[in-house]
Design a protein around this motif. Sequence first.
Motif, PDB file in Angstrom:
ATOM      1  N   ALA A  87      41.371  68.884 -42.542  1.00 33.70           N
ATOM      2  CA  ALA A  87      41.049  67.827 -41.571  1.00 33.70           C
ATOM      3  C   ALA A  87      41.661  68.142 -40.205  1.00 33.70           C
ATOM      4  CB  ALA A  87      41.563  66.480 -42.076  1.00 33.70           C
ATOM      5  N   SER A  88      40.884  67.861 -39.167  1.00 35.24           N
ATOM      6  CA  SER A  88      41.344  68.114 -37.801  1.00 35.24           C
ATOM      7  C   SER A  88      40.656  67.115 -36.874  1.00 35.24           C
ATOM      8  CB  SER A  88      40.976  69.536 -37.385  1.00 35.24           C
ATOM      9  OG  SER A  88      39.568  69.662 -37.290  1.00 35.24           O
ATOM     10  N   GLN A  89      41.008  67.162 -35.617  1.00 34.09           N
ATOM     11  CA  GLN A  89      40.337  66.293 -34.657  1.00 34.09           C
ATOM     12  C   GLN A  89      38.845  66.629 -34.559  1.00 34.09           C
ATOM     13  OE1 GLN A  89      41.181  63.530 -33.165  1.00 34.09           O
ATOM     14  NE2 GLN A  89      43.261  63.550 -33.968  1.00 34.09           N
ATOM     15  N   GLU A  90      38.486  67.881 -34.807  1.00 35.14           N
ATOM     16  CA  GLU A  90      37.078  68.275 -34.751  1.00 35.14           C
ATOM     17  C   GLU A  90      36.269  67.643 -35.885  1.00 35.14           C
ATOM     18  OE1 GLU A  90      39.595  70.711 -34.450  1.00 35.14           O
ATOM     19  OE2 GLU A  90      39.397  70.525 -32.282  1.00 35.14           O
ATOM     20  N   THR A  91      36.893  67.408 -37.031  1.00 35.88           N
ATOM     21  CA  THR A  91      36.193  66.811 -38.177  1.00 35.88           C
ATOM     22  C   THR A  91      36.554  65.342 -38.355  1.00 35.88           C
ATOM     23  OG1 THR A  91      37.924  67.503 -39.728  1.00 35.88           O
ATOM     24  CG2 THR A  91      36.075  69.018 -39.381  1.00 35.88           C
ATOM     25  N   ASN A  92      37.305  64.809 -37.409  1.00 37.75           N
ATOM     26  CA  ASN A  92      37.774  63.418 -37.491  1.00 37.75           C
ATOM     27  C   ASN A  92      36.599  62.447 -37.610  1.00 37.75           C
ATOM     28  OD1 ASN A  92      39.499  61.251 -37.513  1.00 37.75           O
ATOM     29  ND2 ASN A  92      40.158  61.477 -35.393  1.00 37.75           N
ATOM     30  N   GLY A  93      36.616  61.632 -38.661  1.00 39.23           N
ATOM     31  CA  GLY A  93      35.579  60.632 -38.865  1.00 39.23           C
ATOM     32  C   GLY A  93      34.348  61.134 -39.579  1.00 39.23           C
ATOM     33  N   LEU A  94      34.272  62.435 -39.843  1.00 40.48           N
ATOM     34  CA  LEU A  94      33.108  62.980 -40.528  1.00 40.48           C
ATOM     35  C   LEU A  94      33.256  62.813 -42.037  1.00 40.48           C
ATOM     36  CD1 LEU A  94      32.462  66.306 -38.588  1.00 40.48           C
ATOM     37  CD2 LEU A  94      31.398  64.059 -38.247  1.00 40.48           C
ATOM     38  N   PHE A  95      32.154  62.554 -42.702  1.00 33.29           N
ATOM     39  CA  PHE A  95      32.082  62.415 -44.148  1.00 33.29           C
ATOM     40  C   PHE A  95      32.085  63.817 -44.744  1.00 33.29           C
ATOM     41  CE2 PHE A  95      28.867  61.250 -47.670  1.00 33.29           C
ATOM     42  CZ  PHE A  95      29.873  60.979 -48.573  1.00 33.29           C
ATOM     43  N   VAL A  96      33.020  64.108 -45.636  1.00 34.56           N
ATOM     44  CA  VAL A  96      33.149  65.430 -46.242  1.00 34.56           C
ATOM     45  C   VAL A  96      33.170  65.287 -47.761  1.00 34.56           C
ATOM     46  CG1 VAL A  96      35.693  65.431 -46.149  1.00 34.56           C
ATOM     47  CG2 VAL A  96      34.465  67.613 -46.150  1.00 34.56           C
TER      48      VAL A  96
END
Length: 105
Positions: A87-96
């Motif tokens: 997890a990072s700010q680039e993937t923040n809030g994305l469904f994984v």
Amino acid sequence: IVSMSSKSGSIGHQRFMIGGAYDYRCSKVAINRTARNLAAEFGGEGVIALPICPGWAATDMGNRGHLKAEVPVVESIQGVREAVRAASQETNGLFVDHLLEYPPW
């Protein structure tokens, strides 16, 4: 902030477009939306919100009647842990999901 979601909450995932469990599905959509909102509102303060689908894990809930879950529990746990680590700010809030894929929702 880690939330357990499900591909059942994916509006864009074709496999889960039919078949009851509306209350469960709606709750997972709400988790995904909440994570996206938290990321937008608090991401600048370093907060990372991550809704994760652990896969259809072979638990008591996953194996019901004639239905048999697809993902061994150990594989599910390992995937969730990897998703949290990645997890990072680039993937923040994305469904994984547990495979580190980003399903549509």
